[in-house]
Design a protein around this motif. Structure first.
Motif, short mmCIF file in Angstrom:
data_model
loop_
_atom_site.label_atom_id
_atom_site.label_comp_id
_atom_site.label_asym_id
_atom_site.label_seq_id
_atom_site.Cartn_x
_atom_site.Cartn_y
_atom_site.Cartn_z
N TYR A 2 3.85 -4.12 -3.91
CA TYR A 2 5.02 -4.54 -4.69
C TYR A 2 4.66 -5.51 -5.82
O TYR A 2 5.54 -6.20 -6.36
CB TYR A 2 6.06 -5.19 -3.75
N ARG A 48 2.76 10.84 -3.74
CA ARG A 48 1.74 10.32 -2.84
C ARG A 48 0.44 9.97 -3.56
O ARG A 48 -0.51 10.77 -3.57
CB ARG A 48 1.46 11.32 -1.68
N LEU A 93 -4.79 2.73 3.66
CA LEU A 93 -4.83 1.82 4.82
C LEU A 93 -5.48 2.53 6.01
O LEU A 93 -6.28 1.94 6.76
CB LEU A 93 -3.42 1.38 5.20
N SER A 99 3.76 4.30 -5.75
CA SER A 99 5.03 4.66 -5.10
C SER A 99 6.18 3.75 -5.48
O SER A 99 7.33 4.16 -5.37
CB SER A 99 4.88 4.59 -3.59
N LYS A 100 5.91 2.52 -5.85
CA LYS A 100 6.99 1.56 -6.00
C LYS A 100 7.36 1.39 -7.47
O LYS A 100 8.23 2.09 -7.96
CB LYS A 100 6.59 0.24 -5.33
N LEU A 114 -5.10 -3.29 -2.31
CA LEU A 114 -4.45 -2.02 -2.03
C LEU A 114 -3.24 -1.93 -2.94
O LEU A 114 -2.39 -2.84 -2.94
CB LEU A 114 -4.00 -1.96 -0.58
N PHE A 172 4.40 -5.02 7.09
CA PHE A 172 4.53 -3.57 6.97
C PHE A 172 4.30 -2.91 8.34
O PHE A 172 3.31 -3.19 9.01
CB PHE A 172 3.53 -3.06 5.93
N CYS A 213 -0.27 -9.15 2.99
CA CYS A 213 0.72 -8.36 2.25
C CYS A 213 1.47 -9.29 1.29
O CYS A 213 2.19 -10.19 1.72
CB CYS A 213 1.69 -7.73 3.25
N GLY A 263 -1.52 7.88 -1.42
CA GLY A 263 -0.63 6.74 -1.14
C GLY A 263 -1.40 5.59 -0.51
O GLY A 263 -2.51 5.77 0.03
N GLY A 264 -0.77 4.42 -0.59
CA GLY A 264 -1.36 3.25 0.06
C GLY A 264 -1.52 3.49 1.56
O GLY A 264 -2.45 2.99 2.18
N ALA A 265 -0.60 4.27 2.12
CA ALA A 265 -0.65 4.51 3.56
C ALA A 265 -1.94 5.22 3.93
O ALA A 265 -2.60 4.86 4.92
CB ALA A 265 0.57 5.34 3.98
N ASN A 271 6.28 -7.27 2.75
CA ASN A 271 7.32 -6.37 3.21
C ASN A 271 7.48 -6.61 4.71
O ASN A 271 6.50 -6.48 5.42
CB ASN A 271 6.89 -4.91 2.95
N ASP A 302 -2.66 -6.21 0.46
CA ASP A 302 -1.74 -5.12 0.15
C ASP A 302 -0.77 -5.60 -0.92
O ASP A 302 0.11 -6.43 -0.67
CB ASP A 302 -1.03 -4.73 1.45
C1 LIG Z 1 3.56 -3.14 2.08
C2 LIG Z 1 3.35 -1.69 1.87
N1 LIG Z 1 2.11 -1.23 1.75
C3 LIG Z 1 1.86 0.06 1.55
C4 LIG Z 1 2.88 0.98 1.49
C5 LIG Z 1 2.51 2.41 1.36
O1 LIG Z 1 3.10 3.06 0.32
P1 LIG Z 1 2.61 4.48 -0.16
O2 LIG Z 1 1.89 5.13 0.97
O3 LIG Z 1 3.85 5.19 -0.54
O4 LIG Z 1 1.70 4.23 -1.31
C6 LIG Z 1 4.20 0.56 1.62
C7 LIG Z 1 5.32 1.51 1.59
O5 LIG Z 1 6.45 1.22 1.83
C8 LIG Z 1 4.44 -0.82 1.83
O6 LIG Z 1 5.68 -1.28 1.99
#
Ligand SMILES: Cc1ncc(COP(=O)(O)O)c(C=O)c1O
Length: 358
Positions: free
Chosen positions: A193, A231, A94, A222-223, A218, A115, A159, A89-91, A163, A190
């Motif tokens: 979206y 993930r 990051l 997920s979206k 990034l 975020f 971002c 995942g992006g999380a 978000n 990031d």
């Molecule tokens: C701006 C932004 N970056 C990254 C993520 C991370 O998403 P994920 O870990 O599901 O890829 C989210 C998830 O809501 C997000 O809103």
């Protein structure tokens, strides 16, 4: 915070992530979760098939280099395989960036509100968070962000679309910003979206990575790809930076099932984009409906809309949504509503019908 364990002091100031709430289910009505910006559409059938096939033997570790997926994605994006790295995942990506760039004495510059994970990354590393307030129209204040960068800045986060507020960065403003950032400061854009964005002036991050090697993208499955539960996300970055991130990213964190699903989704990117634009059309209708009711809705370029209201109004709105079976996200400064099916969007407009301050 006092605990009986020998833990790092940085944890004392590290907020835990607060996940989106599940939808309450009042008797007799269908409830909808509009609190986590998930895709409300069913997965593409071929992706579901790929998931089922890949799940047959979980005894084996996944391919740590995500070879097949890396080569398909690199070809799709027109970059080298050495530019691409996957994480859970992006999380997680990051987090890998934070581990590579932040420690006590360093700082991270990011827009705010944005975020929720960004300030958490800083706190966890014992680094200084430098949130830069958005402009009055809920956009990044890039001149202020450039001014916030100093000799101790280890990381800059952008971002787009943002978000939770919605606007996307414009190409020219991002270009001007990057020209001001020292070339050794890592800037992560990031683009979680990205696929929902319909703003013709939106930044082309990929094109800018070719001119600014310190710019990293990034992205996530997920979206728009609808694979949040599996993930998987990735970065597109300079090969030298990717090599360093390999030290901080968790090995084997991306399951074989996630890799197989993402590979199938990359092959069907055109379908993914069509569906993302369908979501964007529902979003635009919702924005138009809310604006007609008198709400001040910022430019919405992702799969959610932002209602900027006071914390008291946000609390009463959230309660009204919950009573109608809709889980939305209350955040400092407003309410974020994810795009969902038409029935859910109609219900949103019934609840907001009185307009602001009602
Ligand atoms: C701006 C932004 N970056 C990254 C993520 C991370 O998403 P994920 O870990 O599901 O890829 C989210 C998830 O809501 C997000 O809103």
């Amino acid at each position: 915070m006092t605990t009986q364990f020998r833990l790092r002091q940085a944890l004392e100031t590290t907020p835990a992530y607060v996940p989106g709430k599940p939808a309450a289910a009042p008797a007799g009505i269908t409830s909808y979760k509009l609190s986590s910006n998930e895709l409300h559409l069913a997965p593409l059938p071929a992706v579901t098939e790929a998931i089922t096939a890949a799940a047959v033997n979980p005894a084996l570790y996944p391919d740590p280099g995500a070879g097949a997926l890396t080569s398909a994605l690199a070809a799709h994006l027109g970059v080298e395989e050495a530019n691409v790295l996957f994480a859970a995942g992006g999380a997680e990506m990051l987090s890998a960036y934070a581990l590579a760039t932040l420690e006590a004495g360093k700082n991270v510059v990011f827009p705010w509100p944005s975020f929720e994970l960004y300030p958490q990354l800083a706190a966890r590393q014992g680094a200084e968070a430098k949130p830069v307030p958005l402009t009055a129209d809920f956009r990044h204040d890039l001149p202020a962000m450039a001014a916030a960068i100093d000799a101790n800045t280890g990381l800059v986060l952008l971002c787009s679309p943002n978000n939770p507020t919605g606007p996307a960065l414009r190409h020219t403003e991002l270009e001007e910003f990057l020209a001001q950032v020292p070339s050794d400061v890592v800037v992560v854009l990031d683009e979680a979206y990205l696929e929902f964005c319909t703003d013709p002036e939106a930044a082309d991050g990929l094109a800018l990575t070719r001119r600014f090697p310190n710019l990293a993208l990034l992205r996530t499955f997920s979206k728009a790809h609808g694979l949040a539960g599996l993930r998987i996300g990735y970065t597109v970055a300079d090969p030298a930076l990717v090599m360093e991130l390999r030290r901080t990213v968790l090995v084997f964190s991306v399951s074989q099932v996630a890799q197989a699903a993402a590979l199938e989704s990359v092959k069907r990117y055109a379908e993914v984009e069509v569906r993302a634009k369908q979501v964007a059309a529902i979003r635009d209708d919702l924005v138009a409906g809310l604006r007609a009711q008198g709400w001040n809705i910022p430019d919405a370029q992702a799969n959610f809309v932002w209602l900027p209201v006071t914390d008291e109004e946000a609390a009463s709105l959230e309660a009204a949504f919950a009573a109608s079976g809709l889980a939305v996200r209350k955040l400092p400064g407003g309410i974020r509503i994810s795009i969902g099916e038409s029935a859910a969007m109609e219900r949103v407009l019934e609840i907001t019908a009185g307009g602001p301050g009602a």
